[in-house]
Structures are given as structure tokens and as C-alpha cells.
Design a protein around this motif. Sequence first.
Motif, mmCIF file in Angstrom:
data_model
loop_
_atom_site.group_PDB
_atom_site.id
_atom_site.type_symbol
_atom_site.label_atom_id
_atom_site.label_comp_id
_atom_site.label_asym_id
_atom_site.label_seq_id
_atom_site.Cartn_x
_atom_site.Cartn_y
_atom_site.Cartn_z
ATOM 1 N N SER A 1 44.263 35.772 42.412
ATOM 2 C CA SER A 1 45.246 36.732 42.913
ATOM 3 C C SER A 1 45.043 38.082 42.248
ATOM 4 N N LEU A 2 45.508 39.127 42.938
ATOM 5 C CA LEU A 2 45.511 40.476 42.395
ATOM 6 C C LEU A 2 46.895 40.747 41.824
ATOM 7 N N VAL A 3 46.962 41.198 40.591
ATOM 8 C CA VAL A 3 48.255 41.409 39.949
ATOM 9 C C VAL A 3 48.765 42.812 40.265
ATOM 10 N N ARG A 4 48.118 43.831 39.710
ATOM 11 C CA ARG A 4 48.509 45.228 39.960
ATOM 12 C C ARG A 4 47.563 46.134 39.181
ATOM 13 N N THR A 5 47.717 47.431 39.420
ATOM 14 C CA THR A 5 47.042 48.419 38.596
ATOM 15 C C THR A 5 48.002 48.859 37.494
#
Length: 280
Positions: free
Chosen positions: A219-223
Motif C-alpha cells: 500500500s501507499l501511505v502518503r508523502t
Amino acid sequence: MSLMDDYFAALLAEPSPPEPAKSEPKVQVRAEEKAPAKPFAERPAPASEDKATLNKLLAQVRAAQEELAAPKIEAKVAEPPAKAPPAPVAAPVKPQVESPVDVPVAMEQKGAEPPPPEAPVDAVVREGDFQVLLFDVAGLELAVPLDKLGGIHQIGEVSPLFGKPDWFKGLMLHRDQKMRVVDTARWVMPDKTKNQENAENYRYLVMLGDSPWGLACYSLVRTERIDSSSVRWRQGGSKRPWLAGMVKERMCALLDVDALLGMLDKGLGGLDLEENKGKA
């Protein structure tokens, strides 16, 4: 703190003396029985939520990268008008005098402290704050600097190649571009995922710089923008050069993309250098 965090935190503990073991009982995690993993080609198409998440992260990444690429405008100071050169004046003739022998400053100043030693060649320390993309792999959170991020793609059909390491899943085509897909969990921590199948859990591919290599992630969490002082940076001579450091508050691994690409190009896994040094 999960077992995965404990495991990865130990990677950076090599230069420091070992700490006494805690008295907390160890929790044994029993792997759940899974059905045989399906190949990438048989997986259903990504859900609309995945596309929305990807588009949101890509928008954040583009904005941050445009900010990094924006040229800095510096105000120019007006130069004074040029003056006419003065008339040449004949210089008086001076008698030749032998110049004294130069004495090094270090010899003149007795008791002067020696210059500080230079930093190790492989030490990677960033100054100030910088932005990273956070993503998850098997419960382990990794961070890649945005100036080293080549792009993000949804995992599609991956064609395996024979004679490659088990962490090399194969090639994925995207607009006539052949992307090399890395099973990140097996590359980073092969001893923890040796008997696990991660293919059906991978949903995104995080590309590294301008290279064809990409790290598969769950999954992609955030920048996020982090400060250099909040990172425990890698020490010189590390056997894990791909690990730039650890973000202290998040227990997140910061990647050294250049060193990581060097190892991938040589066909090395995340712990291969450590194993080779142990045999030497």
C-alpha cells in the motif's frame, strides 16, 4: 512496536554496542494457512479505490517534485558603470631580495589541534528537510526521497524470467517499457519471508529514479516532509548500504536509492553483502 519494527531497527544497531535484552515474553506469530498464490496475470483488475488512492498520491508527488524542480530567482545587483583605466605609471625598480623560506602554519603554531577526520565515503546525510514517499511492505514501512522517485504504477501482469533470484518477480510492460519488478519483502528481509508468498498482496510498483527497477509494495501511505535531524543516519562501512537511515519517530527505513540500484544491477539481495562478509 511490532516484531517487524524490532527486526528492522536491529539493522541500524550494528555500530552501537548491544543493549540488554528486554524481559518481555516473545510472541510467536503463527503463519496462517493460505491457498496457493495466484500468478499476477490471474488477479482481478484493480478496484476503483486503488485508482483513487494512486491518483491522490501521484498528485502529491507531482506537486512536491515541481516544487523541487522550480528554479530559484536571484535578484541581480546592478554593476557600477565602467571607469576609464588610469594612465600607466612606470613602476619603480626594486632590488632583488631573496624570499624567505615558507614555514608551514602547522609548524609555526605549536600545540595546534589536527584537522578533523573526513567523513566516510559511503556516509549519506541530507541537510535540512526533504520530502519522502512512505509505502508499506509486509508491515514494514519504507521511505524513498521524492527526488529519487521515478514514478508509481499499479501492478499488472508480470512475466517471470528463469534463472533469476527468487526476489526478482519478472518484467511488467507499461507503454512499451519493460519494468523489473522486485519482491521487496524477500529482497529486504528474506529470512522473515522465506516461506511466504507475497504476490497476491502487492498492488503498486514504486519506481527508482530513471532506472527500470521498481519495488513492489502492499500500500501507499502518503508523502511527508521530514527533517534531517529526525533520521538516524547510516554509519560508514555498513554491510547494508541500501539503508540510508531510520526515521526515529516512525521507525521507518529510509532508502539510499543509488546504493540500492547498484546492488540490484549486480543481482545482490538486501543481505547478500552481510552474508559474503560473514564467509570471508
